[in-house]
Design a protein around this motif. Structure first.
Motif, PDB file in Angstrom:
ATOM      1  N   UNK A  17       0.820  -1.220   0.000  1.00 31.36           N
ATOM      2  CA  UNK A  17       0.000   0.000   0.000  1.00 31.36           C
ATOM      3  C   UNK A  17       0.852   1.268   0.000  1.00 31.36           C
ATOM      4  N   UNK A  18       2.048   1.201   0.528  1.00 34.96           N
ATOM      5  CA  UNK A  18       2.938   2.372   0.543  1.00 34.96           C
ATOM      6  C   UNK A  18       3.302   2.822  -0.871  1.00 34.96           C
ATOM      7  N   UNK A  19       3.215   1.927  -1.837  1.00 36.56           N
ATOM      8  CA  UNK A  19       3.523   2.271  -3.233  1.00 36.56           C
ATOM      9  C   UNK A  19       2.369   2.981  -3.934  1.00 36.56           C
ATOM     10  N   UNK A  20       1.204   3.001  -3.310  1.00 38.26           N
ATOM     11  CA  UNK A  20       0.008   3.598  -3.920  1.00 38.26           C
ATOM     12  C   UNK A  20      -0.095   5.070  -3.527  1.00 38.26           C
ATOM     13  N   UNK A  21       0.757   5.890  -4.107  1.00 36.02           N
ATOM     14  CA  UNK A  21       0.805   7.304  -3.710  1.00 36.02           C
ATOM     15  C   UNK A  21      -0.401   8.107  -4.175  1.00 36.02           C
ATOM     16  N   UNK A  22      -1.167   7.606  -5.143  1.00 37.27           N
ATOM     17  CA  UNK A  22      -2.326   8.348  -5.646  1.00 37.27           C
ATOM     18  C   UNK A  22      -3.660   7.793  -5.157  1.00 37.27           C
ATOM     19  N   UNK A  24      -5.073   4.847  -5.728  1.00 35.12           N
ATOM     20  CA  UNK A  24      -5.803   4.002  -6.676  1.00 35.12           C
ATOM     21  C   UNK A  24      -6.237   2.678  -6.050  1.00 35.12           C
ATOM     22  N   UNK A  25      -5.500   2.202  -5.056  1.00 37.32           N
ATOM     23  CA  UNK A  25      -5.817   0.916  -4.430  1.00 37.32           C
ATOM     24  C   UNK A  25      -6.533   1.081  -3.101  1.00 37.32           C
ATOM     25  N   UNK A  26      -6.960   2.289  -2.794  1.00 37.86           N
ATOM     26  CA  UNK A  26      -7.569   2.573  -1.495  1.00 37.86           C
ATOM     27  C   UNK A  26      -8.741   1.643  -1.181  1.00 37.86           C
ATOM     28  N   UNK A  27      -9.581   1.371  -2.168  1.00 36.04           N
ATOM     29  CA  UNK A  27     -10.760   0.527  -1.959  1.00 36.04           C
ATOM     30  C   UNK A  27     -10.510  -0.937  -2.303  1.00 36.04           C
ATOM     31  N   UNK A  28      -9.295  -1.265  -2.680  1.00 36.21           N
ATOM     32  CA  UNK A  28      -8.955  -2.638  -3.036  1.00 36.21           C
ATOM     33  C   UNK A  28      -8.747  -3.458  -1.761  1.00 36.21           C
ATOM     34  N   UNK A  29      -9.323  -4.620  -1.706  1.00 37.13           N
ATOM     35  CA  UNK A  29      -9.200  -5.512  -0.550  1.00 37.13           C
ATOM     36  C   UNK A  29      -7.756  -6.002  -0.413  1.00 37.13           C
TER      37      UNK A  29
END
Length: 146
Positions: A17-22, A24-29
């Protein structure tokens, strides 16, 4: 069943999750994020024996061992550093160092086929690496503290 709450799995999920700076994966399980680590026997058979790893696979391996190091830190209270050196063909070495102590040393080969049969195997391998490292730290506390 895999335990997504084990120290290793929590660290791996956090690291991904640290790689998701924008966001995009916030709602991804969490399980969906970890699905990249699952390579079934059939999928593994379809991967050529000889092949060069792509950057995504190298990142996945790096995140796995970073999560191992973070879980070691959480359990031991001492900084753990993973060092991964691979050549372009997917061969190399992995070390996790605590102080002056090597707590994990692994030869890497065929990394383009890196993955686990299921979430339980992923969790088991990560937890085993962490537990073995903690045993070594307890066996050689002076070297780990140096």
């Amino acid at each position: 069943m895999s335990d997504l709450n084990s120290p290793f799995m929590r660290m791996l999920i956090t690291r991904i999750r640290a790689e998701d700076s924008f966001g995009a994966w916030e709602n991804k399980q969490d399980a969906a994020l970890l699905s990249e680590y699952i390579v079934t026997k059939e999928e593994r058979r379809a991967i050529p024996i000889i092949g060069d790893p792509d950057p995504e696979i190298i990142d996945r391996i790096d995140y796995f061992y970073q999560a191992v190091a973070l879980a070691i830190e959480e359990k031991s209270g001492q900084m753990a550093v993973p060092i991964l050196k691979l050549n372009h063909e997917g061969f190399g070495r992995l070390f996790v160092i605590v102080g002056r102590l090597v707590v994990l040393a692994k030869s890497m080969r065929d990394v383009h086929r890196f993955g686990f049969e299921d979430m339980a195997a992923l969790n088991q391998e990560g937890c085993r690496a962490v537990d073995n490292a903690i045993k070594i730290i307890k066996q050689f506390p002076d070297a780990a503290a140096a």
